[in-house]
Design a protein around this motif. Structure first.
Motif, PDB file in Angstrom:
ATOM      1  N   LEU A 154       0.825  -1.210   0.000  1.00  0.00           N
ATOM      2  CA  LEU A 154       0.000   0.000   0.000  1.00  0.00           C
ATOM      3  C   LEU A 154       0.860   1.262   0.000  1.00  0.00           C
ATOM      4  CD1 LEU A 154      -2.862  -1.031   2.472  1.00  0.00           C
ATOM      5  CD2 LEU A 154      -3.002  -0.819  -0.005  1.00  0.00           C
ATOM      6  N   PHE A 206       1.200   6.307  -7.194  1.00  0.00           N
ATOM      7  CA  PHE A 206       0.024   6.970  -7.770  1.00  0.00           C
ATOM      8  C   PHE A 206      -0.408   8.209  -6.990  1.00  0.00           C
ATOM      9  CE2 PHE A 206      -0.422   2.467  -8.991  1.00  0.00           C
ATOM     10  CZ  PHE A 206      -0.385   2.617 -10.359  1.00  0.00           C
ATOM     11  N   LEU A 264      -1.672   8.496  -3.970  1.00  0.00           N
ATOM     12  CA  LEU A 264      -2.951   8.265  -3.313  1.00  0.00           C
ATOM     13  C   LEU A 264      -2.833   8.634  -1.832  1.00  0.00           C
ATOM     14  CD1 LEU A 264      -3.715   4.860  -4.992  1.00  0.00           C
ATOM     15  CD2 LEU A 264      -4.454   7.127  -5.690  1.00  0.00           C
ATOM     16  N   GLY A 265      -3.952   8.522  -1.119  1.00  0.00           N
ATOM     17  CA  GLY A 265      -3.952   9.055   0.240  1.00  0.00           C
ATOM     18  C   GLY A 265      -4.272   8.075   1.338  1.00  0.00           C
ATOM     19  N   ILE A 266      -3.883   6.794   1.178  1.00  0.00           N
ATOM     20  CA  ILE A 266      -4.280   5.816   2.184  1.00  0.00           C
ATOM     21  C   ILE A 266      -3.728   6.191   3.555  1.00  0.00           C
ATOM     22  CG2 ILE A 266      -4.215   3.389   2.810  1.00  0.00           C
ATOM     23  CD1 ILE A 266      -3.660   2.893  -0.264  1.00  0.00           C
ATOM     24  N   PHE A 267      -2.454   6.585   3.600  1.00  0.00           N
ATOM     25  CA  PHE A 267      -1.819   6.915   4.869  1.00  0.00           C
ATOM     26  C   PHE A 267      -1.494   8.401   4.979  1.00  0.00           C
ATOM     27  CE2 PHE A 267      -0.182   2.481   4.023  1.00  0.00           C
ATOM     28  CZ  PHE A 267      -1.071   1.864   4.885  1.00  0.00           C
ATOM     29  N   LEU A 302      -4.504  13.938   2.355  1.00  0.00           N
ATOM     30  CA  LEU A 302      -5.458  13.400   1.385  1.00  0.00           C
ATOM     31  C   LEU A 302      -6.547  12.588   2.075  1.00  0.00           C
ATOM     32  CD1 LEU A 302      -2.986  12.287  -1.435  1.00  0.00           C
ATOM     33  CD2 LEU A 302      -4.518  14.250  -1.441  1.00  0.00           C
ATOM     34  N   GLY A 320      -6.123  10.305   4.477  1.00  0.00           N
ATOM     35  CA  GLY A 320      -5.688   9.011   5.016  1.00  0.00           C
ATOM     36  C   GLY A 320      -5.248   9.110   6.467  1.00  0.00           C
ATOM     37  N   SER A 377      -7.520  -1.389   6.422  1.00  0.00           N
ATOM     38  CA  SER A 377      -7.308  -0.065   5.853  1.00  0.00           C
ATOM     39  C   SER A 377      -8.634   0.502   5.341  1.00  0.00           C
ATOM     40  CB  SER A 377      -6.277  -0.170   4.731  1.00  0.00           C
ATOM     41  OG  SER A 377      -6.164   1.036   4.057  1.00  0.00           O
ATOM     42  N   LEU A 416     -13.602   6.974   8.937  1.00  0.00           N
ATOM     43  CA  LEU A 416     -13.264   8.399   8.953  1.00  0.00           C
ATOM     44  C   LEU A 416     -14.142   9.198   7.998  1.00  0.00           C
ATOM     45  CD1 LEU A 416      -9.354   8.193   9.017  1.00  0.00           C
ATOM     46  CD2 LEU A 416     -10.844   8.900  10.887  1.00  0.00           C
ATOM     47  N   HIS A 417     -14.598   8.585   6.898  1.00  0.00           N
ATOM     48  CA  HIS A 417     -15.347   9.309   5.863  1.00  0.00           C
ATOM     49  C   HIS A 417     -16.601   8.541   5.461  1.00  0.00           C
ATOM     50  CE1 HIS A 417     -11.521  11.405   5.539  1.00  0.00           C
ATOM     51  NE2 HIS A 417     -10.953  10.246   5.335  1.00  0.00           N
ATOM     52  N   PRO A 440      -8.351   7.223  -8.991  1.00  0.00           N
ATOM     53  CA  PRO A 440      -7.425   8.087  -8.255  1.00  0.00           C
ATOM     54  C   PRO A 440      -5.995   7.898  -8.744  1.00  0.00           C
ATOM     55  CG  PRO A 440      -8.804   6.810  -6.750  1.00  0.00           C
ATOM     56  CD  PRO A 440      -9.022   6.256  -8.114  1.00  0.00           C
ATOM     57  N   GLY A 441      -5.281   9.004  -8.804  1.00  0.00           N
ATOM     58  CA  GLY A 441      -3.884   8.942  -9.209  1.00  0.00           C
ATOM     59  C   GLY A 441      -3.706   8.901 -10.706  1.00  0.00           C
ATOM     60  N   TYR A 442      -4.831   8.755 -11.469  1.00  0.00           N
ATOM     61  CA  TYR A 442      -4.715   8.703 -12.922  1.00  0.00           C
ATOM     62  C   TYR A 442      -5.623   9.761 -13.543  1.00  0.00           C
ATOM     63  CZ  TYR A 442      -5.392   6.969 -17.672  1.00  0.00           C
ATOM     64  OH  TYR A 442      -5.490   6.863 -19.024  1.00  0.00           O
ATOM     65  N   ARG A 477     -12.009  14.464  -2.066  1.00  0.00           N
ATOM     66  CA  ARG A 477     -10.767  13.925  -1.519  1.00  0.00           C
ATOM     67  C   ARG A 477     -11.030  12.606  -0.787  1.00  0.00           C
ATOM     68  NH1 ARG A 477      -7.883  16.711   3.486  1.00  0.00           N
ATOM     69  NH2 ARG A 477      -9.435  15.345   4.415  1.00  0.00           N
ATOM     70  N   LEU A 506     -10.529   7.987  -1.596  1.00  0.00           N
ATOM     71  CA  LEU A 506     -10.095   6.862  -0.760  1.00  0.00           C
ATOM     72  C   LEU A 506     -10.955   5.628  -1.014  1.00  0.00           C
ATOM     73  CD1 LEU A 506      -9.206   8.375   2.716  1.00  0.00           C
ATOM     74  CD2 LEU A 506      -7.722   7.121   1.172  1.00  0.00           C
ATOM     75  N   THR A 514      -9.674   4.231  -4.237  1.00  0.00           N
ATOM     76  CA  THR A 514      -8.370   3.600  -4.020  1.00  0.00           C
ATOM     77  C   THR A 514      -8.563   2.187  -3.483  1.00  0.00           C
ATOM     78  OG1 THR A 514      -7.369   5.726  -3.533  1.00  0.00           O
ATOM     79  CG2 THR A 514      -6.220   3.782  -2.741  1.00  0.00           C
ATOM     80  N   HIS A 515      -9.429   2.072  -2.467  1.00  0.00           N
ATOM     81  CA  HIS A 515      -9.645   0.740  -1.892  1.00  0.00           C
ATOM     82  C   HIS A 515     -10.409  -0.160  -2.858  1.00  0.00           C
ATOM     83  CE1 HIS A 515      -8.481   2.779   1.866  1.00  0.00           C
ATOM     84  NE2 HIS A 515      -7.995   1.600   2.148  1.00  0.00           N
TER      85      HIS A 515
END
Lengths: 557, 215
Positions: free
Chosen positions: A224, A231, A233-236, A240, A242, B43, B50-51, B128-130, B140, B144, B147-148
């Motif tokens: 991760l 990329f 991303l904002g997992i941690f 973002l 995380g 995760s 949180l969201h 995300p990220g692309y 934002r 997440l 992403t997951h």
């Protein structure tokens, strides 16, 4: 001396001379040869990690730093930690000694999955090569803990390839643990019940549980981090959305049990050394066996003690503190049982025993200071200081590396068929012990006085202790190079060792040295308990040969 | 044993010991897989805790009906896999080949539907990220979710691809008649793996598709 019959010197077919050539090694599925392949690999990584340690200690000779700039210093301690932890300490004893000995000790012809075993060596080296690639390309500077968002957002170093290397090497751990678990369950010789297993095997069983349950978690966690970094991303990453503390939970869920991956095999070796050279039954076999499992299980519930100041809830910290105290109980059980085994034992001071006794002393030091750190108030005081550095080096270097070297000496006659030079080996063991304490004891004091870890410079009043530590490290280096040199020497010139030079009680000593390719001519049938010295009348000291004198005569004539 | 002497490796006493070892090995491997998926599910749980609102909104990009169809496809593949194991135990070559082929086809259907869903996400600019754009202030946090989504379904799809490849090897060997009532461990253990991958999906489907369905 002429009456002494010549020791067996005729050429017997064994796993070393059954076939020759590079491919007979690189394509072998023999657990003994794979153990030696791992010996080469982990020794290489030990010296890579040692190289960085040398640079660190040289740099810290003066308060402002002598050798490198601050950024390079960050890379030095990071690469020292990453290489030593993931590519030496975690694999060393299980993959070298465990691979070689677990099948021998339970009377099996091989591990349950020999091809998987070879594959895990290749996987380990593939991960290691990626790590070396990261080092060569300029290294990384995140600390061995890879905390985001630094590792995923800010660091300009080669985090992705390093993380990928550890990810890959992790699968070698998983496969090794899986192989050991299955082998111990299904491959034991007739009569080798669970209650008769040598404690070396019990400890490796416990270690394998951690390998299997813990390593997948660090794999997905580092994956991760890699994904987050590639990329963006904002997992941690809190900016973002995380959660950086989530990473710490996941990381330490593996990396604290990983400490027990390092020290349980050390305990495994020590138990064998203490019993053999006290010539006594182990005091409290069942307790020591259960303590191994207890350490593996409780070890999974203490990770939060790495995060007392990371913002986790205060109540969580209290629970983790208490659980961390609990893990001291099985560890102490082991120490007390070793000590009770020594009591009124017929102790001989062979080289492996020096390492075994050294392990107990240094492990007690490391373990007791661990209790300081699991106490909430004290930990806040010494958190991220050299006190922590000294503590875990007493466990990892004083414990694991001492036991690893002790085990190498003890089983070297079995692995190579030859003895190392006893006098020189004793000298090296003492040099190591002195060098180790001179290196790391001053760091306890430094940490208590407030010197933080991971800084490239320090206040001038700390210089005396730092110079002591560096001087100790140079002595330590001699202690590591000596065994390396005389082991290589002994492979060709060492005195021939008989099948059982100590003599020890395990099944591995019943077969020839070096063992034949399939380990035993006839599968042994076990009718005795482990460490049953009083009733093992078949055990005799071998006759002295040029260059090798048995430590004492036992059993008495 | 006399029926298939090539099946016994020389470091085992007999086929029974070999089968015990292989079975235990597969179960332990599945335990490691549980821990592996467990990390990413933790995760996910943290991020969703949180969201919660953003996760609910973002989950509407995944069509529950398509997910349900894919779940049904996967459960059917588990049935054909179980039937394949049964056929291998009885040593019935033709049914074994047929059931293995059916399992492979169903696995490929699942992957094809998955690929369709992924491409849909790319068209909707929620990668995300692309290429990512999400209406509202929660963009934002919604990232997440996606992403997951990609991490979990991607990891699961990877396991499916490996499973299909393994079944392909089994299919060839079954065709050659390698599996007998005395020796069919590979079919049984591959079945265990296949069922495990199905169970993972049974968890992923509600976590990713159904979190806002009751409103």
């Amino acid at each position: 001396m002429s009456a002494v019959p010549p020791v067996e010197v005729e050429h017997h077919e064994n796993y070393l001379n059954t076939s020759y050539g590079v491919w007979s090694w690189l394509l072998t599925t023999d657990h003994k040869r794979i153990g030696l392949l791992y010996l080469v690999s982990v020794t290489f990584f030990f010296f890579v990690g040692g190289f960085f340690a040398t640079l660190i200690r040289l740099h810290l000779m003066t308060p402002q730093g002598t050798l490198v700039d601050a950024a390079t210093y960050n890379k030095m301690f990071t690469m020292h930690g990453v290489v030593m932890v993931f590519f030496f300490l975690i694999p060393a004893i299980p993959t070298v000694l465990g691979n070689f000995l677990v099948p021998l000790m339970i009377g099996a012809k091989d591990l349950a999955f020999p091809r998987l075993n070879l594959a895990s060596w290749y996987i380990f080296n593939a991960g290691g090569l990626l790590m070396i690639y990261s080092v060569m390309r300029g290294g990384l500077d995140t600390g061995w803990t890879f905390y985001p968002p630094y590792s995923s957002l800010y660091s300009n170093t080669h985090v992705v390839s390093a993380v990928l290397g550890i990810f890959i090497a992790g699968f070698s751990s998983i496969l090794t643990g899986l192989n050991f678990l299955v082998t111990v369950h299904t491959m034991r010789a007739p009569g080798m019940t669970w209650g008769r297993l040598p404690l070396f095997v019990w400890s490796h069983y416990a270690t394998s549980i951690i390998f299997v349950l813990g390593t997948p978690v660090i794999a997905i966690t580092l994956a991760l981090v890699g994904i987050e970094r590639i990329f963006h991303l904002g997992i941690f990453d809190p900016s973002l959305g995380g959660d950086p503390v989530l990473f710490q939970h996941l990381f330490w869920f593996y990396s604290h049990p990983a400490v027990y991956i390092m020290v349980l095999p050390g305990m495994a070796v020590t138990t064998e050394l203490i019993t053999t050279f006290s010539r006594k039954r182990l005091f409290g076999y069942g307790f020591v066996a259960a303590a191994s499992i207890a350490i593996a299980v409780i070890g999974f519930f203490v990770w939060g003690h790495h995060m007392f100041v990371a913002g986790q809830s205060f109540y969580a910290s209290m629970v983790f503190s208490i659980l961390s105290y609990l893990v001291a109980i099985p560890s102490a059980i082991k120490v007390f049982n070793w000590t009770a085994t020594l009591y009124k034992g017929s102790i001989s001071w062979a080289t492996p025993m020096l390492y075994g006794l050294g392990f107990i002393g240094l492990f007690v030091m490391g373990g007791m200071t661990g209790l300081f750190l699991s106490a909430l108030g004290v930990d806040v005081h010494v958190h991220d200081t050299y006190f922590v550095v000294a503590h875990f080096h007493y466990i990892m270097v004083g414990g694991t590396v001492m036991a690893y070297l002790g085990g190498l000496h003890y089983w070297w006659p079995k692995m190579s068929g030859r003895m190392y030079p006893e006098g020189l080996a004793k000298f090296a063991a003492v040099v190591l012990f002195i060098g180790f304490n001179l290196t790391f004891f001053p760091q306890f004091v430094l940490g208590y006085l407030g010197m933080p870890r991971r800084y490239h410079s320090y206040s001038p009043e700390f210089q005396v202790l730092n110079v002591m530590s560096t001087a100790g490290a140079s002595i330590l280096a001699v202690g590591y190079l000596l065994p390396m040199a005389y082991f290589i020497w002994s492979m060709r010139y060492g005195p021939i060792a008989g099948p059982n030079p100590w003599p020890g009680t395990g099944l591995e000593w019943l077969t020839a040295s070096p063992p034949p390719e399939k380990n035993f001519e006839v599968t042994p049938v076990v009718t005795w308990d482990a460490y049953d010295f009083p009733n093992r009348h078949d055990l005799k000291y071998p006759a002295p040969t040029p260059g090798f004198t048995p430590a004492q005569t036992w059993p008495p004539e | 044993m006399s029926e298939a002497p090539y099946a016994l490796q020389e470091h085992f006493r007999d086929l029974e010991q070999q089968k015990d070892a292989a079975t235990l090995g597969m179960w332990i491997f599945l335990v490691t897989e549980v821990m592996f998926f467990g990390g990413v599910m933790l995760s996910y749980s943290t991020a969703r805790y949180l969201h919660p609102a953003a996760f609910a909104a973002a989950s509407h990009y995944s069509d529950p009906l398509i997910g349900a169809i894919n779940t049904a496809v996967l459960i059917c593949s588990s049935l054909t896999m179980a039937l394949a194991v049964h056929a291998s135990q009885l040593g019935e070559r033709k049914p074994l080949v047929g059931y293995l082929a059916a399992t492979i086809v169903l696995g490929c259907v699942f992957l094809a539907v998955k690929a369709y869903e992924w491409s849909h996400k790319f068209h909707e600019h929620v990668v995300p990220g692309y290429d990512f754009s999400f209406p509202g202030p929660e963009a934002r946090s919604a990232a997440l979710y996606f992403t997951h989504y990609f991490a979990m379904t991607g990891l699961h799809a990877l396991h499916m691809v490996i499973g299909v490849a393994v079944l392909g090897v089994l299919l060839v060997r079954a065709w050659k008649g390698r599996y007998t009532p005395a020796y069919h461990t590979p079919v049984e253990l591959s079945g265990l793996y296949w069922h495990f991958v199905d169970i993972v999906w049974i968890f992923l489907y509600p976590l990713l598709y159904l979190i806002d369905i009751h409103r």
